[in-house]
Design an enzyme around this catalytic site. Structure first.
Site, PDB file in Angstrom:
ATOM      1  N   ASN A  68      34.696  41.627  44.665  1.00 25.17           N
ATOM      2  CA  ASN A  68      35.572  42.803  43.747  1.00 25.17           C
ATOM      3  C   ASN A  68      36.902  42.441  44.401  1.00 25.17           C
ATOM      4  O   ASN A  68      37.232  42.011  45.730  1.00 25.17           O
ATOM      5  CB  ASN A  68      35.249  43.704  44.047  1.00 25.17           C
ATOM      6  CG  ASN A  68      33.505  43.773  43.459  1.00 25.17           C
ATOM      7  OD1 ASN A  68      33.286  43.097  42.613  1.00 25.17           O
ATOM      8  ND2 ASN A  68      33.309  45.247  43.485  1.00 25.17           N
ATOM      9  N   ARG A  84      45.001  44.119  33.591  1.00 25.37           N
ATOM     10  CA  ARG A  84      43.516  44.544  34.789  1.00 25.37           C
ATOM     11  C   ARG A  84      43.891  45.453  35.943  1.00 25.37           C
ATOM     12  O   ARG A  84      43.565  46.190  36.554  1.00 25.37           O
ATOM     13  CB  ARG A  84      42.588  43.315  34.964  1.00 25.37           C
ATOM     14  CG  ARG A  84      42.434  43.109  33.312  1.00 25.37           C
ATOM     15  CD  ARG A  84      40.533  41.788  34.416  1.00 25.37           C
ATOM     16  NE  ARG A  84      40.295  41.908  34.936  1.00 25.37           N
ATOM     17  CZ  ARG A  84      39.749  40.794  36.427  1.00 25.37           C
ATOM     18  NH1 ARG A  84      40.525  39.743  35.896  1.00 25.37           N
ATOM     19  NH2 ARG A  84      38.713  41.319  36.803  1.00 25.37           N
ATOM     20  N   HIS A 140      36.318  36.445  46.227  1.00 23.23           N
ATOM     21  CA  HIS A 140      37.415  35.957  45.017  1.00 23.23           C
ATOM     22  C   HIS A 140      38.157  36.796  45.456  1.00 23.23           C
ATOM     23  O   HIS A 140      39.229  36.115  44.418  1.00 23.23           O
ATOM     24  CB  HIS A 140      36.376  36.110  43.562  1.00 23.23           C
ATOM     25  CG  HIS A 140      34.594  35.539  43.315  1.00 23.23           C
ATOM     26  ND1 HIS A 140      34.027  36.719  42.949  1.00 23.23           N
ATOM     27  CD2 HIS A 140      34.351  34.790  44.529  1.00 23.23           C
ATOM     28  CE1 HIS A 140      32.940  35.559  42.735  1.00 23.23           C
ATOM     29  NE2 HIS A 140      33.741  34.635  43.353  1.00 23.23           N
ATOM     30  N   TYR A 180      46.328  39.823  33.857  1.00 25.11           N
ATOM     31  CA  TYR A 180      46.202  39.704  34.736  1.00 25.11           C
ATOM     32  C   TYR A 180      46.741  41.326  35.109  1.00 25.11           C
ATOM     33  O   TYR A 180      46.250  42.734  36.224  1.00 25.11           O
ATOM     34  CB  TYR A 180      46.261  38.832  36.693  1.00 25.11           C
ATOM     35  CG  TYR A 180      44.999  38.336  36.119  1.00 25.11           C
ATOM     36  CD1 TYR A 180      44.122  38.701  36.978  1.00 25.11           C
ATOM     37  CD2 TYR A 180      45.019  37.057  35.136  1.00 25.11           C
ATOM     38  CE1 TYR A 180      42.900  37.966  37.344  1.00 25.11           C
ATOM     39  CE2 TYR A 180      43.799  36.728  35.403  1.00 25.11           C
ATOM     40  CZ  TYR A 180      42.407  36.399  36.475  1.00 25.11           C
ATOM     41  OH  TYR A 180      41.419  36.187  36.243  1.00 25.11           O
TER      42      TYR A 180
END
Ligand code: OAD
Length: 246
Positions: free
Chosen positions: A102, A70, A119, A67
């Site tokens: 997103n 990202r 999300h 994460y």
């Protein structure tokens, strides 16, 4: 101007309540990879090892590294013309809701106000034990970062097998049922429950248009399916709408 069907311009022009549902495709022109395309994230990485509560329990450090990687990718990118066109679209309506799958924060960076993040958001953090939410990552003293309660902090995103945030989901379903027109932009429309929102809108009488690079399971169920890049189609759509209003 290019080819935007009159039926779509007419539907948007006559609508009082407009919703937009977006997926990873809207951010691809900003440089954020999608999940299922040719170079999609889930083609190269196994989501079961990186994006499930079990994966986090098994190896929180690995999941955090993924994460943080990202986040790094998403930190340096900017909203593209499709994100900006949605901000302009919102200004035209007194009732408007943008529903996104997103987690990249690009809609907020663009200036969208009425926004539901189905999300979650990759830049936010919450405790996996006491559920306390933090809008920023605490100073890192190793991975995983810890909450005051001693629990492991985790990215505030929805993982496979998890429920979506209740309030966000409720708002999205209500908007889908009530809107007059819904645009579905850059989503493969295969992940539930987001994928059922356009079908609810359609069932309740809204005009539903899909804007995507390629056909999806929704394409033959909606009123119009426009094939092309969101970063080109969305500004074009807006220009047609503005021209109609002049
Ligand atoms: P996908 O990667 O499944 O789909 C992206 C869609 O965008 C595809 O249909 C592409 O054809 C389209 N696309 C790509 N570039 C485009 C462009 N420039 N203009 C228009 N369309 C374009 O992404 P999502 O549908 O968002 O969930 O995936 C849904 C969920 O699956 C994600 O939110 C994520 C993932 O697992 C979680 O992480 C919970």
């Amino acid at each position: 101007m290019g080819n935007i069907p009159q039926a779509l311009i007419g539907a948007l022009d006559g609508a009082e309540y407009v919703t937009v549902l977006t997926g990873a495709g809207i951010s691809s022109e900003s440089g954020v990879p999608t999940f299922r395309g040719k170079d999609g994230i889930w083609r190269k990485h196994n989501p079961m090892q990186l994006a499930t509560p079990e994966a986090f329990e098994r190896d929180p450090k690995l999941v955090w590294e993924w994460y943080l990687y990202r986040r790094g990718l998403m930190q340096g990118v900017h909203p593209n013309p499709a994100h900006l066109a949605i901000v302009e679209l919102e200004r035209r309506y007194s009732r408007f809701l943008l529903i996104t799958q997103n987690v990249d924060d690009l809609h907020r960076k663009a200036g969208s106000l009425e926004l539901v993040e189905l999300h979650g958001n990759i830049f936010k953090v919450r405790c996996s034990m006491c559920e306390r939410k933090l809008s920023e990552m605490p100073e890192l003293e190793g991975l995983p970062p810890r909450c005051e309660c001693g629990g492991n902090l985790r990215p505030d995103v929805v993982w496979f097998g998890e429920m979506l945030p209740h309030a966000a989901l409720e708002r999205a379903f209500e908007a889908a049922a009530q809107c007059d027109c819904m645009l579905v932009v850059g989503t493969s429309a295969v992940v539930q429950p987001a994928a059922s929102l356009p079908l609810i809108a359609k069932r309740e009488g809204a005009f539903v248009a899909e804007l995507n690079y390629e056909p999806t399971p929704l394409s033959h169920l909606v009123d119009i399916s426009l094939m092309g890049k969101a970063g080109e189609l969305m500004p074009l759509l807006l220009r047609h709408l503005e021209a109609k209003g002049d």
